[in-house]
Scaffold this motif. Sequence first.
Motif, mmCIF file in Angstrom:
data_model
loop_
_atom_site.group_PDB
_atom_site.id
_atom_site.type_symbol
_atom_site.label_atom_id
_atom_site.label_comp_id
_atom_site.label_asym_id
_atom_site.label_seq_id
_atom_site.Cartn_x
_atom_site.Cartn_y
_atom_site.Cartn_z
ATOM 1 N N GLN A 1 0.837 -1.204 0.000
ATOM 2 C CA GLN A 1 0.000 0.000 0.000
ATOM 3 C C GLN A 1 0.872 1.255 0.000
ATOM 4 O O GLN A 1 0.627 2.204 -0.755
ATOM 5 C CB GLN A 1 -0.914 0.006 1.227
ATOM 6 N N ALA A 2 1.909 1.241 0.830
ATOM 7 C CA ALA A 2 2.839 2.372 0.882
ATOM 8 C C ALA A 2 3.574 2.517 -0.446
ATOM 9 O O ALA A 2 3.763 3.626 -0.943
ATOM 10 C CB ALA A 2 3.826 2.182 2.029
ATOM 11 N N GLN A 3 3.968 1.403 -1.041
ATOM 12 C CA GLN A 3 4.669 1.441 -2.328
ATOM 13 C C GLN A 3 3.768 2.028 -3.415
ATOM 14 O O GLN A 3 4.252 2.729 -4.310
ATOM 15 C CB GLN A 3 5.153 0.037 -2.729
ATOM 16 N N ALA A 4 2.470 1.757 -3.338
ATOM 17 C CA ALA A 4 1.531 2.319 -4.315
ATOM 18 C C ALA A 4 1.476 3.839 -4.186
ATOM 19 O O ALA A 4 1.446 4.561 -5.191
ATOM 20 C CB ALA A 4 0.143 1.709 -4.131
ATOM 21 N N MET A 5 1.499 4.355 -2.954
ATOM 22 C CA MET A 5 1.503 5.802 -2.774
ATOM 23 C C MET A 5 2.829 6.383 -3.256
ATOM 24 O O MET A 5 2.849 7.456 -3.868
ATOM 25 C CB MET A 5 1.253 6.167 -1.309
ATOM 26 N N ILE A 6 3.926 5.697 -3.017
ATOM 27 C CA ILE A 6 5.233 6.152 -3.500
ATOM 28 C C ILE A 6 5.230 6.254 -5.023
ATOM 29 O O ILE A 6 5.703 7.239 -5.593
ATOM 30 C CB ILE A 6 6.357 5.212 -3.019
ATOM 31 N N ALA A 7 4.681 5.257 -5.692
ATOM 32 C CA ALA A 7 4.621 5.269 -7.161
ATOM 33 C C ALA A 7 3.779 6.454 -7.641
ATOM 34 O O ALA A 7 4.144 7.130 -8.611
ATOM 35 C CB ALA A 7 4.053 3.954 -7.678
ATOM 36 N N HIS A 8 2.678 6.702 -6.980
ATOM 37 C CA HIS A 8 1.818 7.837 -7.329
ATOM 38 C C HIS A 8 2.582 9.153 -7.169
ATOM 39 O O HIS A 8 2.557 10.007 -8.060
ATOM 40 C CB HIS A 8 0.564 7.832 -6.449
ATOM 41 N N LEU A 9 3.273 9.314 -6.042
ATOM 42 C CA LEU A 9 4.019 10.542 -5.799
ATOM 43 C C LEU A 9 5.182 10.701 -6.775
ATOM 44 O O LEU A 9 5.499 11.820 -7.182
ATOM 45 C CB LEU A 9 4.533 10.573 -4.355
ATOM 46 N N ALA A 10 5.812 9.606 -7.152
ATOM 47 C CA ALA A 10 6.917 9.672 -8.117
ATOM 48 C C ALA A 10 6.435 10.243 -9.444
ATOM 49 O O ALA A 10 7.163 10.966 -10.120
ATOM 50 C CB ALA A 10 7.537 8.293 -8.316
ATOM 51 N N GLU A 11 5.194 9.943 -9.797
ATOM 52 C CA GLU A 11 4.616 10.444 -11.046
ATOM 53 C C GLU A 11 4.128 11.891 -10.896
ATOM 54 O O GLU A 11 4.360 12.724 -11.764
ATOM 55 C CB GLU A 11 3.445 9.546 -11.456
ATOM 56 N N LYS A 12 3.453 12.189 -9.784
ATOM 57 C CA LYS A 12 2.820 13.499 -9.599
ATOM 58 C C LYS A 12 3.742 14.564 -9.008
ATOM 59 O O LYS A 12 3.548 15.746 -9.243
ATOM 60 C CB LYS A 12 1.578 13.366 -8.708
ATOM 61 N N ALA A 13 4.700 14.135 -8.198
ATOM 62 C CA ALA A 13 5.608 15.077 -7.527
ATOM 63 C C ALA A 13 7.021 14.486 -7.504
ATOM 64 O O ALA A 13 7.533 14.120 -6.452
ATOM 65 C CB ALA A 13 5.116 15.366 -6.117
ATOM 66 N N PRO A 14 7.642 14.377 -8.676
ATOM 67 C CA PRO A 14 8.924 13.660 -8.768
ATOM 68 C C PRO A 14 10.056 14.275 -7.937
ATOM 69 O O PRO A 14 11.010 13.573 -7.602
ATOM 70 C CB PRO A 14 9.253 13.701 -10.257
ATOM 71 N N ASP A 15 9.958 15.531 -7.566
ATOM 72 C CA ASP A 15 11.020 16.169 -6.775
ATOM 73 C C ASP A 15 10.832 15.982 -5.264
ATOM 74 O O ASP A 15 11.712 16.349 -4.492
ATOM 75 C CB ASP A 15 11.104 17.662 -7.094
ATOM 76 N N MET A 16 9.708 15.428 -4.863
ATOM 77 C CA MET A 16 9.451 15.231 -3.437
ATOM 78 C C MET A 16 10.353 14.129 -2.893
ATOM 79 O O MET A 16 10.530 13.086 -3.532
ATOM 80 C CB MET A 16 7.985 14.848 -3.202
#
Length: 107
Positions: A39-54
Amino acid sequence: MTFPDDETGQVLTEMQAAGINLNEMHPVVFFHLFEKEIQAQAMIAHLAEKAPDMVVTLEPDELPNVWDLNCTVTMTPSYDAIVAQEAEFELLAKKFKGFNDGWGIEA
């Protein structure tokens, strides 16, 4: 500077009293908890796409079967900005079956 009488306001008041300049940009870490690493990895993947500099880190919690996902946002930590960012992360974490666990400043 005065803040509302709630948890966020209290933390900001303590930071201000400790000498942290809240008018400057700081790395603010928003903490999230998940029961399953996937579940955490899914949020990480989402953030990598939407906010790659985070800056995002994932580590096992001290409690078994709990994962800590920490998201660092560089921002001026005003009360309104913190509350708005927390609300945004709360909706996002909920989408991936996690929940918010607060925030802090790396000072």
